[in-house]
Write a protein that holds these residues in place. Structure first.
Motif, mmCIF file in Angstrom:
data_model
loop_
_atom_site.group_PDB
_atom_site.id
_atom_site.type_symbol
_atom_site.label_atom_id
_atom_site.label_comp_id
_atom_site.label_asym_id
_atom_site.label_seq_id
_atom_site.Cartn_x
_atom_site.Cartn_y
_atom_site.Cartn_z
ATOM 1 N N PHE A 42 0.827 -1.202 0.000
ATOM 2 C CA PHE A 42 0.000 0.000 0.000
ATOM 3 C C PHE A 42 0.862 1.252 0.000
ATOM 4 C CE2 PHE A 42 -2.227 3.429 2.152
ATOM 5 C CZ PHE A 42 -3.411 3.472 1.437
ATOM 6 N N LEU A 61 -7.957 5.559 -5.614
ATOM 7 C CA LEU A 61 -8.282 4.719 -4.451
ATOM 8 C C LEU A 61 -9.420 5.332 -3.663
ATOM 9 C CD1 LEU A 61 -7.621 2.328 -2.576
ATOM 10 C CD2 LEU A 61 -6.066 3.852 -1.375
ATOM 11 N N GLY A 62 -9.390 6.653 -3.485
ATOM 12 C CA GLY A 62 -10.477 7.333 -2.777
ATOM 13 C C GLY A 62 -11.806 7.158 -3.481
ATOM 14 N N ARG A 63 -11.802 7.270 -4.821
ATOM 15 C CA ARG A 63 -13.034 7.073 -5.577
ATOM 16 C C ARG A 63 -13.516 5.626 -5.472
ATOM 17 N NH1 ARG A 63 -10.600 8.404 -10.138
ATOM 18 N NH2 ARG A 63 -9.674 10.318 -9.828
ATOM 19 N N LEU A 64 -12.581 4.698 -5.477
ATOM 20 C CA LEU A 64 -12.940 3.280 -5.359
ATOM 21 C C LEU A 64 -13.582 2.993 -4.003
ATOM 22 C CD1 LEU A 64 -12.697 0.383 -6.593
ATOM 23 C CD2 LEU A 64 -10.554 0.208 -5.350
ATOM 24 N N LEU A 65 -12.989 3.532 -2.932
ATOM 25 C CA LEU A 65 -13.506 3.269 -1.589
ATOM 26 C C LEU A 65 -14.816 4.006 -1.324
ATOM 27 C CD1 LEU A 65 -10.209 3.385 0.483
ATOM 28 C CD2 LEU A 65 -11.519 1.384 -0.200
ATOM 29 N N LEU A 66 -14.947 5.212 -1.848
ATOM 30 C CA LEU A 66 -16.147 6.009 -1.593
ATOM 31 C C LEU A 66 -17.259 5.729 -2.599
ATOM 32 C CD1 LEU A 66 -14.473 9.388 -0.667
ATOM 33 C CD2 LEU A 66 -15.426 7.679 0.878
ATOM 34 N N GLY A 67 -16.936 5.108 -3.694
ATOM 35 C CA GLY A 67 -17.948 4.719 -4.665
ATOM 36 C C GLY A 67 -18.441 5.843 -5.555
#
Length: 68
Positions: A42, A61-67
């Motif tokens: 990571f 990664l932020g977009r992936l986690l927050l959807g």
């Protein structure tokens, strides 16, 4: 009146508990190694890129986690 305790180890349950301790210790060691490898991956993937000027990986990664 006196109370006595039998403190002699029993072979049947002693072997089972030793095996359980070995399995638990091995599982914890492998799990700890896995967590360490994931942490290194990571940091190398996201932290290195972020601190060297490429914010796209961490933003992705932020977009992936927050959807979103």
């Amino acid at each position: 009146m006196s109370i006595t305790l039998n403190l002699a180890p029993r072979k049947a349950s002693g072997q089972l508990s030793r095996t359980a301790v070995k399995v638990a210790t091995t599982a914890l060691a492998v799990g700890g190694l896995g967590v360490a490898v994931l942490l290194v991956a990571f940091v190398r993937t996201f932290g290195f890129e972020y601190f060297h000027g490429d914010h796209a990986a961490l933003a992705g990664l932020g977009r992936l986690l927050l959807g979103n």
